[in-house]
Enzyme design. Structure first.
Site, PDB file in Angstrom:
ATOM      1  N   ASP A 123       0.846  -1.192   0.000  1.00 12.11           N
ATOM      2  CA  ASP A 123       0.000   0.000   0.000  1.00 12.11           C
ATOM      3  C   ASP A 123       0.881   1.241   0.000  1.00 12.11           C
ATOM      4  O   ASP A 123       1.813   1.355   0.804  1.00 12.11           O
ATOM      5  CB  ASP A 123      -0.908  -0.005   1.237  1.00 12.11           C
ATOM      6  N   TYR A 125       1.194   5.705  -0.437  1.00 13.92           N
ATOM      7  CA  TYR A 125       0.797   6.916   0.287  1.00 13.92           C
ATOM      8  C   TYR A 125       0.896   8.052  -0.723  1.00 13.92           C
ATOM      9  O   TYR A 125       1.653   8.983  -0.564  1.00 13.92           O
ATOM     10  CB  TYR A 125       1.781   7.089   1.446  1.00 13.92           C
ATOM     11  N   HIS A 130      -3.894  13.986   0.975  1.00 16.60           N
ATOM     12  CA  HIS A 130      -4.006  13.134   2.167  1.00 16.60           C
ATOM     13  C   HIS A 130      -2.749  13.240   3.031  1.00 16.60           C
ATOM     14  O   HIS A 130      -2.833  13.435   4.253  1.00 16.60           O
ATOM     15  CB  HIS A 130      -4.234  11.679   1.756  1.00 16.60           C
ATOM     16  N   ARG A 139       1.752  16.779  12.950  1.00 17.04           N
ATOM     17  CA  ARG A 139       2.942  17.631  13.113  1.00 17.04           C
ATOM     18  C   ARG A 139       2.545  19.074  12.831  1.00 17.04           C
ATOM     19  O   ARG A 139       3.018  19.684  11.851  1.00 17.04           O
ATOM     20  CB  ARG A 139       4.060  17.178  12.159  1.00 17.04           C
ATOM     21  N   GLU A 196     -10.028   3.713   4.518  1.00 21.07           N
ATOM     22  CA  GLU A 196      -9.195   4.426   3.551  1.00 21.07           C
ATOM     23  C   GLU A 196      -9.718   4.054   2.174  1.00 21.07           C
ATOM     24  O   GLU A 196      -9.625   2.897   1.742  1.00 21.07           O
ATOM     25  CB  GLU A 196      -7.712   4.061   3.701  1.00 21.07           C
ATOM     26  N   GLU A 198      -9.443   3.728  -1.544  1.00 23.95           N
ATOM     27  CA  GLU A 198      -8.254   3.598  -2.376  1.00 23.95           C
ATOM     28  C   GLU A 198      -8.575   2.956  -3.719  1.00 23.95           C
ATOM     29  O   GLU A 198      -9.639   2.378  -3.917  1.00 23.95           O
ATOM     30  CB  GLU A 198      -7.197   2.755  -1.656  1.00 23.95           C
ATOM     31  N   ASP A 230      -8.764   0.055   2.758  1.00 19.12           N
ATOM     32  CA  ASP A 230      -7.712  -0.362   3.691  1.00 19.12           C
ATOM     33  C   ASP A 230      -8.133   0.056   5.097  1.00 19.12           C
ATOM     34  O   ASP A 230      -7.709   1.085   5.621  1.00 19.12           O
ATOM     35  CB  ASP A 230      -6.385   0.285   3.296  1.00 19.12           C
ATOM     36  N   ARG A 234      -6.908   3.571  13.932  1.00 21.31           N
ATOM     37  CA  ARG A 234      -5.989   4.695  14.087  1.00 21.31           C
ATOM     38  C   ARG A 234      -5.310   4.730  15.454  1.00 21.31           C
ATOM     39  O   ARG A 234      -4.143   5.163  15.553  1.00 21.31           O
ATOM     40  CB  ARG A 234      -6.750   6.010  13.863  1.00 21.31           C
ATOM     41  N   GLN A 237      -2.676   2.005  15.379  1.00 24.46           N
ATOM     42  CA  GLN A 237      -1.641   2.450  14.441  1.00 24.46           C
ATOM     43  C   GLN A 237      -0.751   3.531  15.053  1.00 24.46           C
ATOM     44  O   GLN A 237       0.477   3.497  14.907  1.00 24.46           O
ATOM     45  CB  GLN A 237      -2.301   2.964  13.166  1.00 24.46           C
ATOM     46  N   TYR A 241       3.271   2.432  15.166  1.00 24.55           N
ATOM     47  CA  TYR A 241       3.899   2.605  13.857  1.00 24.55           C
ATOM     48  C   TYR A 241       5.313   3.173  13.895  1.00 24.55           C
ATOM     49  O   TYR A 241       6.053   3.073  12.912  1.00 24.55           O
ATOM     50  CB  TYR A 241       3.007   3.457  12.947  1.00 24.55           C
ATOM     51  N   LYS A 250      -3.522  -2.148  10.676  1.00 24.49           N
ATOM     52  CA  LYS A 250      -4.055  -2.262   9.315  1.00 24.49           C
ATOM     53  C   LYS A 250      -4.201  -3.709   8.839  1.00 24.49           C
ATOM     54  O   LYS A 250      -4.959  -3.974   7.906  1.00 24.49           O
ATOM     55  CB  LYS A 250      -3.159  -1.499   8.334  1.00 24.49           C
ATOM     56  N   THR A 254      -8.402  -5.949   4.683  1.00 26.41           N
ATOM     57  CA  THR A 254      -8.395  -5.037   3.545  1.00 26.41           C
ATOM     58  C   THR A 254      -9.424  -5.562   2.559  1.00 26.41           C
ATOM     59  O   THR A 254      -9.324  -6.715   2.127  1.00 26.41           O
ATOM     60  CB  THR A 254      -7.014  -4.982   2.870  1.00 26.41           C
ATOM     61  N   THR A 341      -4.754   6.262   0.643  1.00 20.96           N
ATOM     62  CA  THR A 341      -5.984   7.043   0.728  1.00 20.96           C
ATOM     63  C   THR A 341      -6.055   8.086  -0.384  1.00 20.96           C
ATOM     64  O   THR A 341      -5.119   8.858  -0.594  1.00 20.96           O
ATOM     65  CB  THR A 341      -6.073   7.749   2.081  1.00 20.96           C
ATOM     66  N   GLU A 355      -9.464  12.386   8.405  1.00 19.63           N
ATOM     67  CA  GLU A 355      -9.455  13.724   7.819  1.00 19.63           C
ATOM     68  C   GLU A 355     -10.830  14.382   7.913  1.00 19.63           C
ATOM     69  O   GLU A 355     -10.930  15.582   8.195  1.00 19.63           O
ATOM     70  CB  GLU A 355      -9.037  13.645   6.354  1.00 19.63           C
TER      71      GLU A 355
END
Length: 415
Positions: A123, A125, A130, A139, A196, A198, A230, A234, A237, A241, A250, A254, A341, A355
């Site tokens: 998968d 990104y 996204h 961040r 997600e 996709e 997917d 959260r 994760q 992660y 995850k 799927t 995503t 989001e």
């Protein structure tokens, strides 16, 4: 001159006319769960038993299995040959009446299965919107994109064994979670279960270990496209992660569509990629148009909540494939790689509830109720169109977590 259409009732002008012809695997409901699996082609509201209809054709042995894998492994010339035969047979009724009509089944009379055996699952990104949204969420005082993001398609290696077909229920996962104010982690059901939306790409023709696949060879290796969800926990994760990336948050499920749209059917919706700055390194450069104009929508319990546009995705699928094999990693028939995503620049174009709720801080509504993440019993459906085509949907309902087993059950116990 108008485009040819099919003689099959309900097919002409539909999203499943002869310009589409997606492939799947089905059994007959009347025969029960043990019904023999066979390759089918969707035409309107019918499914054609491909092996039975084409039993006298030279390619018949390629389409007589219980999965698409042998057909996909045969390569692009066979894919094109079968597609030409199908289009001719489904347009010319007089020529097809005897050997095709009798092998059509109504869509409500078939049970659909996972269309191909998944070899590996990767998968990516690839959506700049996204990735930027996630960066701003986690961040807020730094640059949204990490320094490598515009130089390569970031990805992770997923779990092939938990890829399931559309319509399969998804059990809420359990795992370790640790909130920012918690002193220690806890083990329990995910409270921030997400989706997600996709686009997935299915590899047909393999490559040898040590070889790289250039972007120009994309259509020689990729058989078709599926919508993909997917599912993502959260909270699990977020705790696990760092530093190696997604894992148990995850790998529990799927979901993919039951219908694989042939890559050839998407030629009319090819579009240029958004501008890439800085220019990618030579092995990632593409001949345009290298993107696809797919319009997705996400529905929760019967209500559309967001409409992500795939055409805005920064990294194209040929670039993903070139990067996936850039170190000489081999492709296998049945490999599945996905876009990550799909999100557009607007709030109603995002492909995740992370989001849509802005990290759980700004609820969205379904049926007049405020929501952030998924509840038990929710049913999510991801749909898409590509010009005149309707892609196979991907659907899943959330079930409650499985109660934990007693500790040490069946291990060293006395009879």
């Amino acid at each position: 001159m108008s485009a040819p259409t099919t003689w099959v009732p309900g097919g002409a002008g539909s999203g499943y006319d002869v310009d589409h012809l997606p492939y799947g695997v089905f059994g007959l409901r009347a025969e029960g769960p043990s019904s023999r699996r066979r390759i089918g082609v969707r035409i309107g509201d019918h499914v054609l038993d491909l092996a039975a209809a084409a039993r006298h054709e030279p390619f018949a042995h390629r389409v007589s299995g219980e999965t698409l894998n042998p057909f996909m492994a045969a390569g692009r010339s066979t894919w094109d040959e079968v597609r030409r035969w199908l289009q001719a047979a489904l347009v010319d009724h007089d020529a097809a009446a005897q050997h095709v009509s009798e092998h059509l089944h109504r869509i409500e009379d078939v049970a659909l299965h996972l269309p191909f055996e998944v070899a590996d699952y990767v998968d990516f990104y690839a959506s700049v919107d996204h990735a930027s949204n996630v960066g701003r969420l986690f961040r807020p005082d730094a640059e949204p994109l990490l320094p490598n993001w515009r130089h390569l398609p970031v990805g992770y290696h997923g779990r092939a064994g938990t890829v399931v077909v559309s319509g399969t229920d998804v059990v809420r996962p359990v795992g370790q979670r640790k909130g920012p104010d918690d002193a220690e982690p806890a083990f329990g059901p995910s409270a921030r279960l997400d989706i997600e939306a996709e686009v997935g790409f299915v590899v047909g023709t393999p490559s040898r270990l040590g070889d790289t696949v250039p972007t120009s060879a994309f259509a020689d290796h990729v058989f078709g496209v599926v919508l993909l969800n997917d599912w993502s926990a959260r909270d699990i994760q977020a705790w696990e992660y760092v530093p190696l990336g997604p894992f148990l948050g995850k790998s529990f499920a799927t979901s993919v569509a039951a219908w694989v749209t042939p890559l050839a059917a998407l030629e009319p919706v090819r579009v240029p990629l958004p501008g890439q700055d800085p220019p990618p390194l030579p092995y990632l450069q593409v001949q345009e148009p290298a993107g696809y104009d797919l319009a997705l929508e996400v529905e929760v319990d019967g209500e559309v909540v967001t409409r992500p546009p795939y055409r805005t995705t920064y990294w194209g699928p040929a670039q993903m494939l070139a990067h996936l094999t850039g170190n000489g990693a081999s492709l296998r028939t049945g490999d599945l790689f996905a876009s990550g995503t799909v999100s557009g620049p607007e709030r109603d174009q995002v492909g995740s509830f992370l989001e849509l709720s802005w990290g759980g801080r700004e609820p969205w509504t379904v049926g007049g109720e405020e929501r952030t993440f998924l509840r038990d019993g929710d049913e999510v459906v991801i749909r898409a169109t590509a010009g005149t085509l309707t892609l196979g949907e991907v659907r899943g309902r959330i079930l409650p977590p499985v109660p934990p087993r007693p500790r040490f059950e069946g291990f060293g116990s006395e009879s």
